[in-house]
Every structure is written in C-alpha cells, then in structure tokens.
Design a protein around this motif. Structure first.
Motif, PDB file in Angstrom:
ATOM      1  N   GLY A   4       0.816  -1.218   0.000  1.00 54.15           N
ATOM      2  CA  GLY A   4       0.000   0.000   0.000  1.00 54.15           C
ATOM      3  C   GLY A   4       0.846   1.262   0.000  1.00 54.15           C
ATOM      4  O   GLY A   4       1.963   1.273   0.503  1.00 54.15           O
ATOM      5  N   GLU A   5       0.290   2.328  -0.560  1.00 54.72           N
ATOM      6  CA  GLU A   5       1.026   3.590  -0.651  1.00 54.72           C
ATOM      7  C   GLU A   5       1.187   4.264   0.711  1.00 54.72           C
ATOM      8  O   GLU A   5       2.039   5.128   0.880  1.00 54.72           O
ATOM      9  N   THR A   6       0.347   3.904   1.666  1.00 59.29           N
ATOM     10  CA  THR A   6       0.481   4.500   2.999  1.00 59.29           C
ATOM     11  C   THR A   6       0.890   3.428   4.006  1.00 59.29           C
ATOM     12  O   THR A   6       0.499   3.482   5.172  1.00 59.29           O
ATOM     13  N   TYR A   7       1.702   2.476   3.542  1.00 61.77           N
ATOM     14  CA  TYR A   7       2.195   1.412   4.442  1.00 61.77           C
ATOM     15  C   TYR A   7       2.958   2.032   5.613  1.00 61.77           C
ATOM     16  O   TYR A   7       3.877   2.820   5.415  1.00 61.77           O
ATOM     17  N   ARG A   8       2.566   1.629   6.809  1.00 59.02           N
ATOM     18  CA  ARG A   8       3.110   2.256   8.012  1.00 59.02           C
ATOM     19  C   ARG A   8       4.439   1.667   8.474  1.00 59.02           C
ATOM     20  O   ARG A   8       5.050   2.188   9.407  1.00 59.02           O
ATOM     21  N   GLY A   9       4.906   0.595   7.810  1.00 59.30           N
ATOM     22  CA  GLY A   9       6.149  -0.064   8.213  1.00 59.30           C
ATOM     23  C   GLY A   9       5.876  -1.151   9.230  1.00 59.30           C
ATOM     24  O   GLY A   9       4.792  -1.236   9.809  1.00 59.30           O
ATOM     25  N   ALA A  10       6.887  -2.001   9.456  1.00 58.10           N
ATOM     26  CA  ALA A  10       6.731  -3.153  10.343  1.00 58.10           C
ATOM     27  C   ALA A  10       6.590  -2.727  11.802  1.00 58.10           C
ATOM     28  O   ALA A  10       5.961  -3.417  12.604  1.00 58.10           O
ATOM     29  N   SER A  11       7.188  -1.606  12.139  1.00 55.77           N
ATOM     30  CA  SER A  11       7.065  -1.069  13.503  1.00 55.77           C
ATOM     31  C   SER A  11       7.347   0.428  13.440  1.00 55.77           C
ATOM     32  O   SER A  11       7.843   0.926  12.418  1.00 55.77           O
TER      33      SER A  11
END
Ligand code: 0X9
Ligand code: CA
Ligand code: CA
Ligand code: CA
Ligand code: ZN
Length: 425
Positions: A282-289
């Motif tokens: 996704g374009e707004t992927y928040r990252g793994a942490s």
C-alpha cells in the motif's frame, strides 16, 4: 497516496482538474476502447465515500489523489486488485486514465543534459537531483561559514547521507535561542519541496547582512533545515528518464514489495486509528514497527536531541496549511487543549493569509496516523505544521509542475516562514 484532498469550496477547480486529466490521457498514445482492460495503475473517479469513515477506508487502501467532500467524487490511483476490493466494499469506480501513460507523456523523454539515470527529464533540469542538492548545500555552508554549518542526521536505507544545515549567528555554538526546523522531500515525488528547503537555506545565508528581516532571524534563532528525508525515493522517482510517481522510501518489505510511507512511520500513535495501511504494498504502508524506516529513525533521533519550538514539513500538493492532530477528528483531545488548538489555528491562518493556502486541521478530510507533525507536537511540543504546496489541485501531474514554478512557488512561502520564525520566540 497522492493524498490530495481539496479544500471545501473548490468543487469547480477539482472538476476542471479531472477534465484536464482526462484530456491528457485522451491525447496520449493509448485511446480508450469500449471496455478498456484495467491498467496496472489506473486513474479512477470513485463515488459513494460520503462519510469521513468511508473516505478514510478508501484512503488506507488506495492512492487517493483528490479527496471529495460532502459525498463528492474522489480521484485515486489503483491497481486492478485494489479496484476489485473497493468495488466489493460498495464503492463505484470509473476508469478515467492510465497513470503510466500520463507520466510518460509528462516526462517527454530523457534529459538532454543527462548525467546518468537519475537526472530530471528534459525541460525540468531546474530541479535538483540528490547530487546537485548536496553540492548546493555544501556550497552554502562553505560560502557562509560564519552563519551556516552542514551536518548529517544519518543515512537513508540505501546509504545516502541525510544532510542538515544549521543557520545562526555564532553557528558553531549551541546558543540559547529558539530552535526551528524545516523538513522537505519526505515523499519521493514531491520534488518542489526539496526546492523549498534549498530556497530557505539560500535566503537565510545569502540575505544575511543585507536583508534586515533575514539578519534578525539568523541572529535570534537557530534555524535547521533538512532538505530531503527521502533521497532514495526521489532518485528512484526520476530514474530511467521518466517520472515514476513514487511516494515511499525504498526499503524492501517481507512480501517482496518496496517502500514504507515515512509519514505513517513516526512513533506517536503509530498505526492507532486506521490512518495508514498495514499492507506493505500500500502507498500508505506504516512499516513493520514505529520508526522502522531508517529515514524516520534519523529524523526522530535528530529532533530528540534538540528543543525545537516550531517546525514545518513541506509536501505537495493542494495548497494547504495543516496542523495536528491528524490521528483524530477531535479538535481538542489529550495532548491538545483548546488554547493550544486555537494557537495552531491562529498562526496557521496568519500564514495562510500570506500564501493563499487553505488552513485547516490535518484530519479535517481524512485520518492519518504516524505522521511527523503529530509526532513533533505530541512528543516534543513543537508548533508543527504541514504545508501542501502548489498546485491547488490536479492529477498525477500535480506532483510534476514545470521548473519555471520553482521560483514563484518557493518565494510564495517567505512570509509564512517568517511568521513561524516569529512565533517560535
Ligand atoms: O498524507 C500525507 O502524508 C500528507 N499529504 S501528501 O499528499 N503530501 O501525502 C499530509 C499529512 C498531513 N499531516 C497529517 N495528516 N498529520
Ligand atoms: Ca522548464
Ligand atoms: Ca546563534
Ligand atoms: Ca540552542
Ligand atoms: Zn507528501
């Protein structure tokens, strides 16, 4: 996302923008047929998102370029899979263009003064590549050594240095003067913002001793400028002689996709509220942490070590002045008293009055979590704003204004920058 929402009252401009996009596409190589196959990245008009909750739902699952309000149409970029998913959720989507065709047309082929894969396309050479940026920033510090110092806040995922410039009198000394931060180019394709930070650096160095306003701020403040927070992404965006429409950083994800949205990766209310994507592609992927992106971690560590009173993070586009919080629709909440909210609005309105942008709370049109402005305020109490620069509306090409706009659109924010500096005191 192209995360472009639009201020209330500019329905006509949005409609015109949509028309322009359709025109650009129709004029391109690929003509629409009766039943066009869904392109890899299609440009769509979406209807049926008539509440903030529904808009937030759409925004966290596709790349929204134009945010409708009052049930008006949204414009977004989506893959065939995303389209299928949104249709299953009850939204109506109509294909209006092929993003890659639009970008190819806008790019107009490789630059004539090409110095490699990562130069801006022909006609846009006025924008600075990463190497050109570093050269300018280095020159500014060397040429004005008494008031400007170049440092580093760390490295990007691919190992590029993340420069920071400090501008102040007695620059080598950490004086007891209000510290102010300007950050740019967090989103790869928002190249105009890199120019904004470069302009701030040049204005406050070249103008020292001649421009009274500039001299006053350099003498009484410690101004820090981070001109790019995402050099890997911005170099990728101009690679291959064609704009890529890239937003995130270039860190690989576990599912084989690439990129974290740095502006959803900050460690304040990270992933709290449906304002970011947990899907890595996704374009707004928040990252793994929280702060999993090295660029986020570098900005955070740098700000943790200082006492910033005020901050602007420059983005494009929509011509907005935004203030926290983005994670909640509430104006006043834990960490934001009525008085603090009013101060944000008051200074935001003053700044907007100078550049003609629209001032509003970040969450007025959709929710975001893990953004830098919420973090700067929520964690450090810094008066933190997000500016969305020129243009006020548009399609994917809104991220790629001609380089002739660099001068007008950066000087347009001089008075707003001065208002922020004044209020940091
Ligand atoms: O969505 C974003 O990250 C920013 N818009 S952009 O189109 N440049 O991507 C806006 C962020 C504003 N701040 C918050 N919502 N907290
Ligand atoms: Ca040009
Ligand atoms: Ca000083
Ligand atoms: Ca200080
Ligand atoms: Zn942005």
């Amino acid at each position: 996302m192209f995360t472009k929402r639009r201020a209330i009252g500019v329905v006509t401009a949005a409609a015109a923008a949509a028309l322009l996009v359709v025109t650009a596409w129709s004029a391109g190589a690929q003509e629409p047929t009766a039943a066009p196959a869904a392109p890899d990245r299609g440009y769509y008009t979406l209807t049926g998102a008539d509440t903030v909750a529904k808009r937030t739902q759409v925004i966290s699952s596709a790349d929204v370029l134009q945010e409708g309000h009052d049930g008006g149409p949204m414009e977004l970029v989506a893959s065939p899979e995303q389209v299928e998913k949104l249709r299953a959720q009850g939204f109506t989507l109509e294909l209006t263009g092929d993003v890659d065709a639009i970008l190819a047309k806008r790019s107009g082929g490789p630059s004539t003064n090409d110095v490699g894969a990562a130069d801006f396309p022909a006609g846009d050479e006025g924008f600075h590549t990463y190497d050109e940026l570093v050269a300018e920033v280095t020159a500014a510090a060397t040429d004005h050594a008494a008031i400007a110092q170049k440092g580093s806040i760390g490295s990007s995922f691919e190992g590029r240095d993340l420069p920071v410039v400090k501008i102040s009198d007695n620059v080598a000394t950490d004086e007891d003067e209000p510290e102010v931060l300007f950050t740019c180019n967090m989103h790869a394709r928002e190249h105009l913002t890199t120019e904004m930070c470069l302009h701030i650096i040049q204005r406050f160095t070249d103008g020292y001793g001649t421009d009274q306003t500039v001299t006053g701020f350099v003498d009484s403040r410690e101004i820090y400028v981070i001109p790019t927070q995402n050099p890997d992404g911005s170099e990728f965006d101009i690679s291959g002689g064609e704009y890529q429409g890239w937003r995130k950083n270039r860190q690989p994800n576990s599912d084989g996709s690439v990129g974290t949205d740095i502006n959803r990766n900050f460690a304040y209310k990270w992933g709290c509220c449906g304002g970011s994507d947990d899907n890595p592609s996704g374009e707004t992927y928040r990252g793994a942490s929280a702060a999993s992106a090295p660029e986020t971690a570098a900005v955070q560590a740098f700000a943790d070590g200082r006492q910033f009173k005020a901050h602007i993070d420059f983005h494009t586009f929509s011509e907005l002045v935004l203030w926290p919080f983005g994670f909640t629709e509430d104006d006043v909440t834990e960490g934001m008293t009525q008085e603090q909210r009013d101060r944000f609005a008051n200074i935001g309105e003053q700044m907007a009055a100078t550049n003609g942008y629209t001032p509003e709370q970040a969450s007025d049109l959709y929710i975001t979590d893990g953004s830098i402005d919420d973090w700067m305020w929520g964690t450090h109490g810094a008066l933190s704003y997000t500016f969305e620069m020129f243009p006020s509306s548009g399609g994917i090409d809104g991220f790629y204004p001609p380089d002739e706009e660099i001068g007008p659109q950066t000087t347009r924010n001089d008075a707003a920058v001065d208002i922020l500096l004044t209020n940091a005191g």
